[in-house]
Design a protein around this motif. Structure first.
Motif, PDB file in Angstrom:
ATOM      1  N   GLY A  45       0.933  -0.981  -0.038  1.00  0.00           N
ATOM      2  CA  GLY A  45      -0.078   0.144  -0.127  1.00  0.00           C
ATOM      3  C   GLY A  45       0.924   1.425   0.019  1.00  0.00           C
ATOM      4  O   GLY A  45       0.477   2.390   0.101  1.00  0.00           O
ATOM      5  N   GLN A  46       2.022   1.040  -0.002  1.00  0.00           N
ATOM      6  CA  GLN A  46       2.998   2.372  -0.221  1.00  0.00           C
ATOM      7  C   GLN A  46       3.731   2.476  -1.372  1.00  0.00           C
ATOM      8  O   GLN A  46       4.584   1.465  -1.757  1.00  0.00           O
ATOM      9  N   PRO A  47       4.001   3.502  -1.890  1.00  0.00           N
ATOM     10  CA  PRO A  47       5.021   3.673  -3.169  1.00  0.00           C
ATOM     11  C   PRO A  47       6.173   3.886  -2.723  1.00  0.00           C
ATOM     12  O   PRO A  47       6.651   4.111  -1.395  1.00  0.00           O
ATOM     13  N   ASP A  48       7.108   3.214  -3.396  1.00  0.00           N
ATOM     14  CA  ASP A  48       8.625   3.017  -3.160  1.00  0.00           C
ATOM     15  C   ASP A  48       9.014   4.629  -3.292  1.00  0.00           C
ATOM     16  O   ASP A  48       9.147   5.254  -4.406  1.00  0.00           O
ATOM     17  N   HIS A  49       9.917   4.886  -2.082  1.00  0.00           N
ATOM     18  CA  HIS A  49      10.428   6.487  -2.486  1.00  0.00           C
ATOM     19  C   HIS A  49      11.616   6.283  -1.331  1.00  0.00           C
ATOM     20  O   HIS A  49      11.579   5.756  -0.284  1.00  0.00           O
ATOM     21  N   ALA A  50      12.578   7.310  -1.537  1.00  0.00           N
ATOM     22  CA  ALA A  50      13.458   7.380  -0.729  1.00  0.00           C
ATOM     23  C   ALA A  50      13.910   8.906  -0.643  1.00  0.00           C
ATOM     24  O   ALA A  50      14.440   9.690  -1.738  1.00  0.00           O
ATOM     25  N   LEU A  51      13.964   9.577   0.487  1.00  0.00           N
ATOM     26  CA  LEU A  51      14.190  10.638   0.704  1.00  0.00           C
ATOM     27  C   LEU A  51      15.116  11.115   1.813  1.00  0.00           C
ATOM     28  O   LEU A  51      15.028  10.668   3.006  1.00  0.00           O
ATOM     29  N   PHE A  52      16.458  11.631   1.559  1.00  0.00           N
ATOM     30  CA  PHE A  52      17.354  11.671   2.520  1.00  0.00           C
ATOM     31  C   PHE A  52      17.571  13.267   2.745  1.00  0.00           C
ATOM     32  O   PHE A  52      17.345  14.068   1.870  1.00  0.00           O
ATOM     33  N   SER A  53      18.423  13.765   3.838  1.00  0.00           N
ATOM     34  CA  SER A  53      18.657  15.032   4.146  1.00  0.00           C
ATOM     35  C   SER A  53      20.200  15.254   4.729  1.00  0.00           C
ATOM     36  O   SER A  53      20.403  14.427   5.963  1.00  0.00           O
ATOM     37  N   LEU A  54      21.030  15.586   3.879  1.00  0.00           N
ATOM     38  CA  LEU A  54      22.264  15.922   4.243  1.00  0.00           C
ATOM     39  C   LEU A  54      22.666  17.300   5.009  1.00  0.00           C
ATOM     40  O   LEU A  54      22.425  18.192   4.390  1.00  0.00           O
ATOM     41  N   ALA A  55      22.563  17.471   6.194  1.00  0.00           N
ATOM     42  CA  ALA A  55      22.809  18.520   7.098  1.00  0.00           C
ATOM     43  C   ALA A  55      24.130  19.038   7.151  1.00  0.00           C
ATOM     44  O   ALA A  55      24.469  20.133   7.010  1.00  0.00           O
ATOM     45  N   VAL A  56      25.085  18.317   7.632  1.00  0.00           N
ATOM     46  CA  VAL A  56      26.396  18.584   8.070  1.00  0.00           C
ATOM     47  C   VAL A  56      27.371  17.495   7.280  1.00  0.00           C
ATOM     48  O   VAL A  56      26.903  16.268   7.166  1.00  0.00           O
ATOM     49  N   GLY A  57      28.521  18.069   6.677  1.00  0.00           N
ATOM     50  CA  GLY A  57      29.398  17.030   6.269  1.00  0.00           C
ATOM     51  C   GLY A  57      29.342  16.359   4.897  1.00  0.00           C
ATOM     52  O   GLY A  57      28.861  17.148   3.984  1.00  0.00           O
ATOM     53  N   GLY A  58      29.649  14.978   4.640  1.00  0.00           N
ATOM     54  CA  GLY A  58      29.642  14.539   3.405  1.00  0.00           C
ATOM     55  C   GLY A  58      29.271  13.184   3.202  1.00  0.00           C
ATOM     56  O   GLY A  58      28.952  12.435   4.423  1.00  0.00           O
ATOM     57  N   LEU A  59      28.956  12.782   2.147  1.00  0.00           N
ATOM     58  CA  LEU A  59      28.368  11.182   2.018  1.00  0.00           C
ATOM     59  C   LEU A  59      28.950  10.866   0.409  1.00  0.00           C
ATOM     60  O   LEU A  59      29.376  11.731  -0.252  1.00  0.00           O
ATOM     61  N   ARG A  60      29.044   9.777   0.400  1.00  0.00           N
ATOM     62  CA  ARG A  60      29.355   8.912  -0.869  1.00  0.00           C
ATOM     63  C   ARG A  60      28.090   8.178  -1.207  1.00  0.00           C
ATOM     64  O   ARG A  60      27.673   7.065  -0.148  1.00  0.00           O
ATOM     65  N   ALA A  61      27.516   8.140  -2.453  1.00  0.00           N
ATOM     66  CA  ALA A  61      26.043   7.345  -2.702  1.00  0.00           C
ATOM     67  C   ALA A  61      26.135   6.567  -4.069  1.00  0.00           C
ATOM     68  O   ALA A  61      26.576   7.174  -4.969  1.00  0.00           O
ATOM     69  N   PRO A  92      39.721  14.692  -2.971  1.00  0.00           N
ATOM     70  CA  PRO A  92      40.813  14.076  -3.227  1.00  0.00           C
ATOM     71  C   PRO A  92      41.285  12.994  -1.975  1.00  0.00           C
ATOM     72  O   PRO A  92      41.723  11.892  -2.087  1.00  0.00           O
ATOM     73  N   ASP A  93      41.283  13.872  -0.692  1.00  0.00           N
ATOM     74  CA  ASP A  93      41.858  13.205   0.358  1.00  0.00           C
ATOM     75  C   ASP A  93      40.639  12.135   1.092  1.00  0.00           C
ATOM     76  O   ASP A  93      40.712  11.748   2.106  1.00  0.00           O
ATOM     77  N   ASN A  94      39.694  11.976   0.547  1.00  0.00           N
ATOM     78  CA  ASN A  94      38.714  11.077   0.788  1.00  0.00           C
ATOM     79  C   ASN A  94      38.957   9.730   1.012  1.00  0.00           C
ATOM     80  O   ASN A  94      39.033   8.916   0.015  1.00  0.00           O
ATOM     81  N   LEU A  95      39.203   9.307   2.355  1.00  0.00           N
ATOM     82  CA  LEU A  95      39.567   7.868   2.467  1.00  0.00           C
ATOM     83  C   LEU A  95      38.637   7.044   2.935  1.00  0.00           C
ATOM     84  O   LEU A  95      39.003   5.719   2.930  1.00  0.00           O
ATOM     85  N   THR A  96      37.289   7.334   3.042  1.00  0.00           N
ATOM     86  CA  THR A  96      36.226   6.208   3.294  1.00  0.00           C
ATOM     87  C   THR A  96      35.983   5.698   1.785  1.00  0.00           C
ATOM     88  O   THR A  96      36.006   6.246   0.936  1.00  0.00           O
ATOM     89  N   PRO A  97      35.508   4.490   2.254  1.00  0.00           N
ATOM     90  CA  PRO A  97      35.254   3.598   1.101  1.00  0.00           C
ATOM     91  C   PRO A  97      34.197   4.015   0.074  1.00  0.00           C
ATOM     92  O   PRO A  97      33.070   4.618   0.573  1.00  0.00           O
ATOM     93  N   ARG A  98      34.261   3.873  -1.128  1.00  0.00           N
ATOM     94  CA  ARG A  98      33.347   4.183  -2.172  1.00  0.00           C
ATOM     95  C   ARG A  98      32.312   3.044  -2.284  1.00  0.00           C
ATOM     96  O   ARG A  98      32.773   1.817  -2.288  1.00  0.00           O
ATOM     97  N   PRO A  99      30.982   3.269  -2.173  1.00  0.00           N
ATOM     98  CA  PRO A  99      29.956   2.289  -1.755  1.00  0.00           C
ATOM     99  C   PRO A  99      30.145   1.352  -3.025  1.00  0.00           C
ATOM    100  O   PRO A  99      29.448   0.186  -2.724  1.00  0.00           O
ATOM    101  N   ASP A 100      30.553   1.735  -4.306  1.00  0.00           N
ATOM    102  CA  ASP A 100      30.518   0.623  -5.159  1.00  0.00           C
ATOM    103  C   ASP A 100      31.564  -0.533  -5.082  1.00  0.00           C
ATOM    104  O   ASP A 100      31.298  -1.399  -5.759  1.00  0.00           O
TER     105      ASP A 100
END
Length: 469
Positions: free
Chosen positions: A246-262, A366-374
């Motif tokens: 009964g619910q449509p698929d959806h994804a909503l995120f909010s980046l308030a501070v810092g960074g991410l890799r998606a 460039p100094d991003n040492l966190t793992p790339r999600p792929d």
């Protein structure tokens, strides 16, 4: 002999039966309490008497056998201040309730089903004065708040329903983590509890995930979406639904501070309009994409328009920096839609700012040492496998919310159960304190009703009693 209430209700064909006469007993039974709240179809019956429907303010007598039906419950306030909430599908008797004697005694019997009890003055005056008998054990309490449940197959079925629902509410799991990362569910409001995340920890819709310095977490969502939250960052899973009835698929995120890799999953690939990441400078949309985002400072710069390209490329200006390493992203703000495709880099200084396309990777990335999600190879189906169904042995389950109670079998074996403990009594002569509350005991709306204002008649999922006056 007691007439089952379900038979009486079917025979009458309707529940508003308060006008029927009640057979008179040889002597008037003693009034020991009244109904403070009733929902659904509930009845009481004196030995050899005619069943009577229990509505709000109905009197309760010594000798009453009280029965509730499916999705029905009743709250009884006894004269000494004790309160008993009788669950659906329960059979409960008031055998004795003598508050005036030198040694006051109350003997109640739970034949089947469940109830919650808050003891009153009688139990306080006489430690052994209040006894609730069941087919498996007798429960005694002086000053306590506790619930009882006689379980057959019903508890097993409820356990499965609770576990299935709990598993469905999990939207993601942590598959890689370093340092200190926590989550707090904002839907809980002021009662939200911060959870320290570890490998395998679940995440839920409305969770706010926060990483400390030199920390990160890689999360995998049900649709295959993968996000690495970078150090000193905060990401809110504002709304997430995937394959929910009964619910449509959806994804909503909010980046308030810092960074991410998606790396986007099925939701973003199937319906691009159903995926978005809100940031202080605009909303990020995707088109089958892998990308990095980094908010520098407050993520908004009042002087970005007057800054030169070299200063921005060096990461010396507050704002949102981005890099696309797969597909393309669209940044929407008051200035319109700004598109970045692989391998482009961008910068936007505020919600009213335009897109700067940078000639090379910004110095902040460039100094991003966190793992790339792929690079993660987690198998989504294995992350969200239903847990094995826990067996619920038939028997009596006792959950003590406050004070202490004693369980007794055959007037010989005793077991003391304290606050926040759960006990089990089975046959033959088996009693034990359990390590934790069983799923079917958690968040029971019928028992919680006894702890609320009885005037609140809007309990979700519990039908109103059309006979309430």
């Amino acid at each position: 002999m007691y007439t089952p209430i379900s038979f009486t209700i079917r025979r009458l064909g309707f529940c508003c039966w308060l006008g029927l006469s009640i057979s008179a007993a040889m002597a008037d039974p003693k009034v020991v309490g009244k109904v403070s709240f009733s929902r659904g179809s509930n009845a009481a019956q004196q030995p050899g008497g005619t069943p009577r429907i229990l509505g709000n303010n109905a009197e309760i007598f010594v000798g009453d056998n009280i029965q509730t039906t499916e999705r029905s419950f009743v709250i009884i306030d006894f004269n000494d201040g004790a309160k008993v909430t009788v669950r659906p599908n329960s059979n409960f008797s008031v055998d004795q309730y003598g508050q005036q004697a030198a040694h006051p005694q109350a003997q109640l019997t739970l034949h089947e089903g469940g109830l919650q009890t808050h003891t009153g003055a009688l139990a306080k005056q006489n430690p052994d004065g209040l006894q609730i008998k069941t087919p498996l054990a007798t429960v005694k309490a002086q000053e306590a708040d506790y619930s009882l449940r006689i379980c057959g197959k019903d508890c097993q079925e409820e356990n499965k329903a609770v576990q299935d629902q709990a598993e469905l509410t999990i939207v993601a799991r942590i598959v890689d983590i370093k340092g200190q990362v926590s989550a707090k569910n904002l839907q809980a409001g002021g009662g939200a509890v911060e959870r320290q995340l570890t490998l395998g920890s679940p995440l839920y819709s409305s969770d706010s995930v926060q990483s400390q310095a030199n920390s990160y977490a890689l999360m995998v969502f049900r649709d295959g979406e993968k996000i690495t939250l970078q150090p000193s960052s905060t990401l809110r899973i504002a709304e997430y639904s995937y394959q929910r009835p009964g619910q449509p698929d959806h994804a909503l995120f909010s980046l308030a501070v810092g960074g991410l890799r998606a790396l986007t999953g099925s939701i973003g690939k199937t319906n691009k309009a159903a995926y978005a990441i809100d940031t202080p400078v605009g909303t990020i949309g995707i088109r089958g994409t892998g990308f990095d985002l980094s908010c520098i400072g407050s993520c908004v710069s009042a002087s970005a328009a007057d800054t030169d390209m070299d200063t921005i490329s060096a990461g010396q200006v507050d704002g949102l920096y981005s890099h696309v390493w797969q597909g393309e992203i669209v940044v929407k703000n008051t200035q319109g839609e700004h598109v970045l495709t692989v391998p482009e880099n961008g910068y936007i200084g505020g919600p009213n700012g335009g897109l700067w396309k940078l000639p090379e990777l910004p110095a902040t990335l460039p100094d991003n040492l966190t793992p790339r999600p792929d690079k993660d190879h987690s198998v989504v189906d294995k992350l969200f496998v239903k847990p094995s169904e826990a067996k619920v042995p038939t028997g009596l389950y006792v959950d003590v919310h406050g004070g202490r109670v004693n369980l007794e079998q055959n007037n010989a074996r005793h077991l003391e159960v304290g606050k926040d403990q759960v006990a089990y009594a089975g046959s033959p002569e088996r009693m034990a304190v359990l390590p934790k509350v069983q799923p079917f005991q958690e968040d029971d709306p019928y028992l919680e009703a006894g702890e609320q204002d009885n005037s609140d008649a809007d309990m979700a999922g519990i039908p109103a009693n059309s006979c309430d006056k």
